[in-house]
Design an enzyme around this catalytic site. Structure first.
Site, short mmCIF file in Angstrom:
data_model
loop_
_atom_site.label_atom_id
_atom_site.label_comp_id
_atom_site.label_asym_id
_atom_site.label_seq_id
_atom_site.Cartn_x
_atom_site.Cartn_y
_atom_site.Cartn_z
N ASN A 45 12.26 -30.10 49.73
CA ASN A 45 12.22 -29.70 48.33
C ASN A 45 12.23 -28.17 48.31
OD1 ASN A 45 11.63 -29.13 45.68
ND2 ASN A 45 9.50 -29.89 45.77
N LYS A 82 12.50 -26.22 45.90
CA LYS A 82 11.89 -25.67 44.67
C LYS A 82 12.81 -24.58 44.08
CE LYS A 82 7.40 -26.83 46.49
NZ LYS A 82 5.98 -26.71 46.34
N HIS A 101 7.25 -34.39 40.17
CA HIS A 101 6.54 -33.51 41.10
C HIS A 101 5.34 -32.92 40.37
CE1 HIS A 101 5.62 -30.12 43.70
NE2 HIS A 101 6.31 -30.74 44.63
N GLU A 145 4.23 -30.07 40.22
CA GLU A 145 4.51 -28.80 39.53
C GLU A 145 5.17 -29.05 38.18
OE1 GLU A 145 6.53 -26.97 42.84
OE2 GLU A 145 4.63 -26.85 43.90
N GLU A 198 1.66 -36.83 47.32
CA GLU A 198 1.45 -35.39 47.54
C GLU A 198 0.15 -34.97 46.87
OE1 GLU A 198 5.42 -33.28 48.33
OE2 GLU A 198 5.16 -33.33 46.17
N GLY A 215 1.47 -26.44 49.40
CA GLY A 215 1.61 -24.99 49.57
C GLY A 215 0.32 -24.27 49.95
N SER A 235 1.93 -29.40 52.73
CA SER A 235 1.72 -28.58 53.92
C SER A 235 2.11 -29.27 55.22
CB SER A 235 0.26 -28.09 53.97
OG SER A 235 -0.01 -27.26 52.85
C1 PEP Z 1 6.10 -29.97 47.78
O1 PEP Z 1 5.99 -29.17 46.88
O2 PEP Z 1 6.76 -31.01 47.58
C2 PEP Z 1 5.44 -29.69 49.05
C3 PEP Z 1 5.10 -30.69 49.79
O3 PEP Z 1 5.21 -28.37 49.35
P1 PEP Z 1 4.60 -27.76 50.73
O4 PEP Z 1 5.26 -28.50 51.87
O5 PEP Z 1 4.95 -26.34 50.70
O6 PEP Z 1 3.13 -28.02 50.69
#
Ligand code: PEP
Length: 255
Positions: free
Chosen positions: A10, A12, A98, A100, A168, A174, A214
């Site tokens: 992803n 983003k 997601h 976000e 997630e 992040g 992460s």
């Molecule tokens: C995400 O936003 O889908 C995600 C998993 O981000 P990160 O791997 O940076 O934690």
């Protein structure tokens, strides 16, 4: 039940034309070098890069996905993109719900459900994201929150062929923080039970449930070898070829 792992990036809101093309070319070359990888690969760049990334991926077994879609086919929705437009560009997947988008755009389970049904009707597969906040985890509500999000966000007609779930935890995205392997497996196994009740055992056993939050090359082996973890949705580490491919290799995709 063998489920082919999905390694999904992803991107983003990252990447201008040159970086996006370079990243896609780098990933394509590495995946081609794997020959017949044991996993499926997916990259989800921003809308602006979908067409050039599609071109850069030519000849590699890497699917193209978008990060959102509107539920309508077309019409007066300024700034939105329809499932058919994504299909037309060569997308086969769309990430929906997601955290976000749930936070920044106040997307509800009901809206995510409507978007998912529209994407499925257009022939797109969806990666439907769920996950608890830190407050909810600390209150012991992680499983309950995910259950509600699955029940609300996943269309009743969803199948293992058109839907992937991504667990997630919001607090792990992040941040460099990752739940323990036992906590990840607990939520994934609980999600599969909810999916079995909602969509039937056949679909639940075949449906992929990704972990996201992460994921890095260093923790990929432990997380992606858990029995109910069927791949990863990767944010930050999907922006570097070596990290994205390192995660896949450590998850056994190149064997
Ligand atoms: C995400 O936003 O889908 C995600 C998993 O981000 P990160 O791997 O940076 O934690």
């Amino acid at each position: 039940m063998a489920r082919k792992k999905l390694i999904a990036g992803n991107w983003k809101m990252n990447g201008l034309m040159a970086d996006g093309i370079d990243l896609a070319k780098g990933i394509a070359a590495e995946v081609k070098a794997m020959g017949k990888p044991a996993c499926e690969f997916l990259v989800c760049p921003p809308f602006t890069l979908l067409a050039p990334v599609k071109k850069a991926l030519r000849g590699a077994k890497v699917a193209l996905g978008a990060q959102d879609a509107h539920f309508a086919e077309k019409g007066a929705h300024t700034g939105d993109i329809s499932p058919l437009m994504l299909k037309d560009l060569g997308c086969t997947y769309v990430i929906l719900g997601h955290s976000e988008r749930r936070a920044d755009h106040h997307e509800s389970n009901e809206l995510v459900n409507k978007k998912a049904a529209a994407c499925h009707a257009a022939g797109l597969k969806t990666v439907i994201c769920i996950g608890e906040t830190l407050e909810q985890r600390e209150a012991g509500k992680a499983v309950e929150v995910c259950r509600e999000q699955i029940l609300g966000s996943v269309p009743d007609a969803a199948t293992a062929a058109d839907t992937v779930i991504a667990y997630e935890p919001v607090w792990a995205i992040g941040t460099g923080k990752v739940p323990t392997a036992a906590d990840v497996e607990e939520v994934h196994a609980a999600c599969r039970k909810v999916l079995a009740k909602k969509l039937g055992k056949g679909n639940a056993n075949k449906m992929r449930i990704l972990y996201g939050g992460s994921v890095k090359p260093g923790n990929a082996k432990e997380l992606l070898s858990l029995p109910d973890v069927d791949g990863a949705l990767i944010g930050g580490a999907s922006l570097k070829v070596a990290d994205f491919i390192g995660i896949a290799k450590n998850a056994g995709c190149a064997e």
